[in-house]
Structure formats: C-alpha cells, structure tokens
Enzyme design. Structure first.
Site, PDB file in Angstrom:
ATOM      1  N   HIS A  83       3.599   9.677  12.520  1.00  0.00           N
ATOM      2  CA  HIS A  83       2.737   8.542  12.885  1.00  0.00           C
ATOM      3  C   HIS A  83       3.569   7.368  13.372  1.00  0.00           C
ATOM      4  CE1 HIS A  83       3.866   7.173   8.885  1.00  0.00           C
ATOM      5  NE2 HIS A  83       3.079   6.128   8.904  1.00  0.00           N
ATOM      6  N   HIS A 111       0.823  -1.218   0.000  1.00  0.00           N
ATOM      7  CA  HIS A 111       0.000   0.000   0.000  1.00  0.00           C
ATOM      8  C   HIS A 111       0.853   1.263   0.000  1.00  0.00           C
ATOM      9  CE1 HIS A 111       0.868  -0.430   4.337  1.00  0.00           C
ATOM     10  NE2 HIS A 111       0.701   0.881   4.400  1.00  0.00           N
TER      11      HIS A 111
HETATM   12  O1  LIG Z   1       0.509  -2.610   8.006  1.00  0.00           O
HETATM   13  C1  LIG Z   1       1.460  -1.885   8.287  1.00  0.00           C
HETATM   14  O2  LIG Z   1       2.585  -2.328   8.294  1.00  0.00           O
HETATM   15  C2  LIG Z   1       1.300  -0.419   8.658  1.00  0.00           C
HETATM   16  C3  LIG Z   1       0.097   0.215   8.068  1.00  0.00           C
HETATM   17  C4  LIG Z   1      -0.022   1.724   8.238  1.00  0.00           C
HETATM   18  C5  LIG Z   1      -0.932   2.276   9.145  1.00  0.00           C
HETATM   19  C6  LIG Z   1      -1.066   3.642   9.284  1.00  0.00           C
HETATM   20  C7  LIG Z   1      -0.304   4.528   8.519  1.00  0.00           C
HETATM   21  C8  LIG Z   1       0.615   4.017   7.606  1.00  0.00           C
HETATM   22  O3  LIG Z   1       1.424   4.840   6.862  1.00  0.00           O
HETATM   23  C9  LIG Z   1       0.744   2.625   7.458  1.00  0.00           C
HETATM   24  O4  LIG Z   1       1.622   2.179   6.535  1.00  0.00           O
HETATM   25 FE   LIG Z   2       3.039   3.619   5.730  1.00  0.00          FE
END
Ligand SMILES: O=C(O)CCc1cccc(O)c1O
Ligand SMILES: [Fe+2]
EC number: 1.13.11.16
Length: 312
Positions: A179, A115
């Site tokens: 974050h 993602h």
């Molecule tokens: O599944 C993961 O490893 C983390 C997922 C994930 C959650 C919040 C903000 C992000 O930028 C992100 O990548």
């Molecule tokens: Fe991320």
C-alpha cells in the site's frame, strides 16, 4: 511457554471509507474469529510490533526500533484514546535482553502511539488495557530504513526472551501489506511539511482533521487512473504471505527496500512488523502458520491480510 502469533493489516479507513457490504462483512467475520481465538488463548502478555506514522516519532530524532515502558494512544482517526497497560519491569528486562543481543533499541518511558499500534489491539482484544502489552515500534514509514535482516535479528532476540518466560504470549505484527497512502516524504518537501515531519507532535485538532480528510479523499480514488500513488500489488502480497507461512524467513534478508517501495508501495515496509513477529516465533522453535484472509481493498488503501501461527 506457549506463543501464538497474529499479523494483520491495519487501515484507519475501516469504517470511514468502506468497500461493499459483502467485503466489510467478510473482514468483520475474520476479525471476530481472531478475537475469539485470542480470548480462548487468554494471553498473559502481548508483544505488539507496530509502525508509527509521524504521530509519536519524528525526524528530530528518528529511531529504527523503540520499546516503551509507558505509552498513550493519540487516538487518530476513530481509534481508542488512553494509555496502554505496559508491565514496566518486564519491558525493562526485555530491553536489557535485546541490548545484550547486540541490537541498539531506543527506550521510551513516555511514547505516543497511533492507529498503527492501537487499531489491531482494539480489533483483537476490544480495548487497549485488557491484557498486559509491550509495544515495539519498528520504523516502517520514515526513510531511510535499516535492512530487513536487522528486523529479523530484533525479532529473534524478542523471541528468545519470551521463550524464556513461563507465560502464554501473543505476538502481533500490524500493518502492510502492499500500500501507499498519501504520507509525505521529507525529501523535496515544502518547509511547512518538513517542519511537521521533523517535529509535528500534538497537532491541533484542525491539522489532524485535515490530514485525515486527505487520507479519506485518497481512499476514494485509490487504484484508479486519477490516483498517482503506487497501486496495490496482490501478487507481491501473496508471495510474501507464502514466504512466512512456509517458514522461509531467511528470504527476507535479500529484500531490497527501494524495489519494494517501487513495486508494492512505500508503506509496504510496515511488513517489517510481520517479519519481526515471525522471527520472534521462529526463535522459540518450529511453527505452523496459516493464511486466514487476503484481499486487496482499494477503499482502505490496503493489501489486506491476516495470518496466524503458533509454536508446534
Ligand atoms: O494517516 C496516515 O499517516 C496513513 C494512514 C493509513 C492509510 C491506509 C493504510 C495504512 O496502513 C495507514 O496507516
Ligand atoms: Fe499504516
């Protein structure tokens, strides 16, 4: 040569653990404006600087920088599956140019991307294949990291390369801002977690579902006293955005990796993709930038920002 830039936060919790409807609509509106701008620009090439979250890259051989001539989405969370359309010869030319610029980038002829790469592509183009795209992965999640000045140098090399092309190029950075999602650290990890971080490619559907459920559960408590993770840091985010928008890129050379992890969260280092994108743009000449949107969104575990820029 015309270069435009967009840097966006990503968050797999968009659609899975949403904030209030007004905030969702605000972000939807910003993203549809951005998508319309991309459509009007009609890029002949997209260069996307992206992180990976232990989906394509693992500690069995963890590179700081990777360029891909072929890549396939792992389709984590609700992201699109399938290959990206990468112009192979152009990606090889860019690789040689980067290496000739004294930057030791790793090369993949078959990369899995998550993602961190695909969400922004989909949000801005509606697809993974609409435009030719060259992905460059910058280690932002798996410590230790090289210094920020190296990221700036990588970006500048890419910028010099695309400045020499006779093409409309869209440069993307995806991730950040402040974050700290629940991504494990290998230091002090139990053996099973360490094994995943070292060689956890192609997890079972059950393992992937478990991981995603953990992220969603964290999204429900993030930013409350029940959550031990570093909270969002809007002041830090706004200062960072201003640094880029005002063209004070050299300031990132002083960024202290430990300090950023402590004050803004461990995954804040995804801003390395923004640094590379802005460095690429700056290497092509003076630029104008604007902050399109910023809001700290706990439900998404994201200091959520959108910034656009272009060469003057
Ligand atoms: O599944 C993961 O490893 C983390 C997922 C994930 C959650 C919040 C903000 C992000 O930028 C992100 O990548
Ligand atoms: Fe991320």
């Amino acid at each position: 040569m015309t270069i435009k830039l967009k840097c966006l936060s990503h968050t797999p919790l968009r659609g899975l653990n949403d904030p209030g409807a007004d905030v969702v609509r605000e972000v939807d509106d910003v993203l549809s404006r951005m998508r319309a701008e991309v459509e009007a620009f009609d890029p002949e090439l997209i260069v996307v600087f992206a992180p990976d979250h232990y989906n394509g890259l693992f500690y069995d051989l963890m590179p700081q920088f990777v360029i891909a001539t072929a890549a396939e989405s792992v389709a984590d969370y609700n992201t699109l599956p399938g290959p990206l359309s990468i112009p192979k010869e152009l990606a090889m030319d860019m690789t040689r140019f980067i290496l000739d610029s004294d930057i030791d980038i790793a090369l993949s002829h078959r990369l899995q991307v998550d993602h961190g790469c695909t969400q922004t592509l989909e949000e801005l183009t509606g697809s993974l294949t609409r435009y030719p795209v060259i992905p460059i992965i910058i280690n932002s999640v798996a410590p230790p990291f090289g210094p920020y000045r190296r990221v700036r140098k990588l970006g500048e090399a890419v910028g010099r390369f695309i400045a020499g092309l006779d093409k409309r190029v869209l440069v993307l950075g995806t991730g950040g801002l402040s974050h700290e999602p629940p991504v494990p650290l290998i230091a002090d990890a139990p053996q099973e977690v360490a094994n995943f971080l070292i060689a956890g490619r192609n997890p079972t559907p059950e393992a992937r579902a478990q991981r995603q459920a953990r992220t969603i559960a964290t999204g429900k408590v993030f930013g409350t006293p029940d959550c031990p993770l570093t909270p969002l840091n809007p002041e830090w985010d706004r200062a960072f955005i201003n640094t880029l928008v005002e063209g004070r890129l050299d300031k990132v050379d002083q960024f202290d990796i430990q300090e950023i992890s402590k004050t803004a969260g461990r995954s804040t280092h995804e801003i390395r993709t923004w640094v590379a994108a802005f460095a690429a743009l700056s290497a092509a000449g003076p630029y104008a930038a604007r902050n399109d949107y910023y809001r700290p969104i706990n439900e998404w575990i994201a200091g959520y920002g959108v910034v656009s820029a272009e060469t003057l």
